[in-house]
Design a protein around this motif. Structure first.
Motif, PDB file in Angstrom:
ATOM      1  N   LEU A  64       0.797  -1.220   0.000  1.00 44.85           N
ATOM      2  CA  LEU A  64       0.000   0.000   0.000  1.00 44.85           C
ATOM      3  C   LEU A  64       0.837   1.280   0.000  1.00 44.85           C
ATOM      4  CD1 LEU A  64      -2.747   1.329  -0.038  1.00 44.85           C
ATOM      5  CD2 LEU A  64      -2.799   1.102   2.464  1.00 44.85           C
ATOM      6  N   PRO A  65       1.838   1.446   0.889  1.00 49.33           N
ATOM      7  CA  PRO A  65       2.611   2.690   0.825  1.00 49.33           C
ATOM      8  C   PRO A  65       3.401   2.852  -0.472  1.00 49.33           C
ATOM      9  CG  PRO A  65       3.421   1.277   2.611  1.00 49.33           C
ATOM     10  CD  PRO A  65       2.226   0.621   2.011  1.00 49.33           C
ATOM     11  N   GLU A  68       0.896   4.078  -2.931  1.00 56.45           N
ATOM     12  CA  GLU A  68       0.605   5.476  -2.626  1.00 56.45           C
ATOM     13  C   GLU A  68       1.717   6.398  -3.138  1.00 56.45           C
ATOM     14  OE1 GLU A  68      -0.062   5.149   1.586  1.00 56.45           O
ATOM     15  OE2 GLU A  68      -2.231   4.904   1.309  1.00 56.45           O
ATOM     16  N   LEU A  71       1.259   6.679  -6.856  1.00 53.16           N
ATOM     17  CA  LEU A  71       0.146   7.577  -7.150  1.00 53.16           C
ATOM     18  C   LEU A  71       0.557   9.034  -6.969  1.00 53.16           C
ATOM     19  CD1 LEU A  71      -2.805   8.104  -7.832  1.00 53.16           C
ATOM     20  CD2 LEU A  71      -3.349   7.684  -5.419  1.00 53.16           C
ATOM     21  N   GLN A  89      -4.656   4.379  -8.488  1.00 55.42           N
ATOM     22  CA  GLN A  89      -5.603   4.481  -7.375  1.00 55.42           C
ATOM     23  C   GLN A  89      -6.173   3.116  -7.062  1.00 55.42           C
ATOM     24  OE1 GLN A  89      -8.404   7.459  -8.713  1.00 55.42           O
ATOM     25  NE2 GLN A  89      -7.296   9.077  -7.659  1.00 55.42           N
TER      26      GLN A  89
END
Length: 89
Positions: A64-65, A68, A71, A89
């Motif tokens: 996830l990080p 992110e 993104l 996303q």
């Protein structure tokens, strides 16, 4: 090989890498392009490859990080590329 394909599939047999090999190559890809400027497209693709490899290796909380960060890069430098931002996303 050219481009990012060498990090995703075997040039000899065409098999897409998976499992621990995919994860190791995700990290190797990131380490290869990490030293490039932040807005370098291959650096950004390497970050995406790493995120995908971590996520597909059953470690979504670690991916996830990284997703992110990818993104954030997309929004900062390639905000005109709506499709890529939606994918991130």
């Amino acid at each position: 090989g050219k481009g990012m394909a060498k990090w995703h599939k075997c040039f000899d047999c065409g098999q897409v890498f998976h499992g621990p090999v995919e994860l190791a190559l995700g990290w190797a890809c990131w380490k290869t392009y990490l030293g490039r400027p932040e807005r370098d497209v291959y650096r950004a693709k390497a970050l995406g490859a790493l995120a995908a490899a971590i996520g597909e290796h059953g470690r979504p909380e670690e991916a996830l990080p990284v997703f992110e960060a990818k993104l954030a890069l997309n929004r900062r430098y390639w905000s005109h590329d709506e499709a890529d931002i939606l994918i991130a996303q």
